[in-house]
Write a protein that holds these residues in place. Sequence first.
Motif, PDB file in Angstrom:
ATOM      1  N   GLY A 317       1.241  -1.292 -16.194  1.00 32.86           N
ATOM      2  CA  GLY A 317       0.991  -2.462 -15.364  1.00 32.86           C
ATOM      3  C   GLY A 317      -0.242  -2.339 -14.495  1.00 32.86           C
ATOM      4  N   ASP A 318      -0.164  -2.997 -13.351  1.00 37.53           N
ATOM      5  CA  ASP A 318      -1.263  -3.066 -12.390  1.00 37.53           C
ATOM      6  C   ASP A 318      -1.592  -1.661 -11.870  1.00 37.53           C
ATOM      7  N   PRO A 319      -2.815  -1.172 -12.060  1.00 36.37           N
ATOM      8  CA  PRO A 319      -3.146   0.181 -11.611  1.00 36.37           C
ATOM      9  C   PRO A 319      -3.035   0.385 -10.107  1.00 36.37           C
ATOM     10  N   THR A 320      -3.084  -0.691  -9.333  1.00 39.45           N
ATOM     11  CA  THR A 320      -2.988  -0.549  -7.877  1.00 39.45           C
ATOM     12  C   THR A 320      -1.551  -0.399  -7.398  1.00 39.45           C
ATOM     13  N   ASP A 321      -0.585  -0.600  -8.294  1.00 37.38           N
ATOM     14  CA  ASP A 321       0.827  -0.453  -7.959  1.00 37.38           C
ATOM     15  C   ASP A 321       1.205   1.019  -8.089  1.00 37.38           C
ATOM     16  N   PRO A 322       1.683   1.655  -7.014  1.00 33.64           N
ATOM     17  CA  PRO A 322       2.027   3.085  -7.091  1.00 33.64           C
ATOM     18  C   PRO A 322       3.076   3.409  -8.142  1.00 33.64           C
ATOM     19  N   ALA A 323       3.855   2.412  -8.582  1.00 33.95           N
ATOM     20  CA  ALA A 323       4.878   2.661  -9.593  1.00 33.95           C
ATOM     21  C   ALA A 323       4.309   2.676 -11.010  1.00 33.95           C
TER      22      ALA A 323
END
Length: 486
Positions: A317-323
């Motif tokens: 997913g979104d690379p800025t999401d820590p998960a």
Amino acid sequence: MRAIDPAAPAGLLIGSDRLTRTSLDPHPHIYPATGAPNATVALAGAAEMDMAVAAAKEAQREWIALNVDQRRDMLIGLADVVREHLDELAELNTLDYGVPISYAGNAVMLDQFLRHFAGYVDKPQCSSTPVSGSDDLNLIEREPLGAVGVIAPWNGSLVVAASCVAPALAAGNAVVFKPSEVAPLAALRFGELCLEAGLPPGLVNIVPAAGDGGDALVRHAGIAKIHFTGGGHTARAILRAAADNLTPVVTELGGKSANIIFDDADLDTAATRSAHQGPLMQSGQSCACASRILVHETVYDAFTERFLAVIESTRIGDPTDPATVFGPVISAAALDRILGVIGEAVDSGSGELLTGGRRLADDALAAGYYLEPTVLGNVDNTSALAQTETFGPVVSLIPFAQDDEAVRIANDTPYGLNAFVHTQDLTRAHTVARRLQSGSVWINQGSRISPQGPYGGYKQSGSGRTGGLEGLREFQQVKNIRIGLG
């Protein structure tokens, strides 16, 4: 996440100046997660390289005139400033090339390497040896080279800043640092932090450039040595260009690393480590990617089941999401190239497609350059898939029957950067590690580059080392002084 104004060009850092207008047209930086521009990058050409080298040579004279306590403390001070900005540097790393923020901890390496090599500044670098048939005093000293050029790839500007800039400064040099125009944002911020920490302006110059600028740096008569990290094709061009001035070149190049899973390995742990060291870490876009997984035939099915379970449960997913664990590849061109590699492997019968192999079409990801992590089984080690660096989230499973066969397959490649071994047998671990033709062998772990250990390749994976005393000496030259006492 740090906001960037795409309309405000990210300027070169030469001396204490940011240059947003240069002799070349600026480069539009594309964020791989969205396929949209997120920055405009000023590019260095020959004129700007001249300026950077001049600034570096002047700053180097100032730097080496400081006493060792001052230089040591200034490098420790830089490490302190870097530590204060770790989150910012990690975010810029993510914006550079879409690496998930969960993997963007390369800034931590920068802090570690700066502190480690600062400790060398005031330590003995010289020796004295007796001279046959004489009472003369024979001194062997190590001196800085002067201004050195460091060329970083798009997937590791902070890693190269850690492994090359830190020892270069500790050895007394100044640096002209060329990050890729594809991913310059974190490197430019590091240059600013060097100034904020009080280093002499020009000691670290950050000059994003494409091919023309890089060629000008390599050919510059004022550069004493080049350290290049990247691919073999570019390395050959650099070696040819550097030959005009007989400029020495150190290279850290690609890999097609073998990851050997023996029959006594902890399969659950090995499967998880292999997934992260293989297609998941930086979407396989790493010279340390363990892309050939050699599995003992008696545990091949059991390992494969566990390995695919890890791959298929990965958060994409979104690379800025820590998960998020798995992000995009660097560009549309890279995406098409990797899909072509997979298609050719399947069509030629080089391996059986076990999972992945397609572009992700989910609405939230479709605009980005996302490719499913891909695993092919029963791969022929002589195939192009097994012999050529893919630089993407594609790995091969290769069965073997005997230890000797595993070593033979692992070594049957033109590369030799990393190798990985999973076994509970200590004797086997030592024996196999010594037989593997690789600059680094990691036993029951992934690659964990540290400032204390030398890192570099065998064969076409490069020459020279970063890290440890070996890495420091890449940025020094030796002088013999003999004083007649008779």
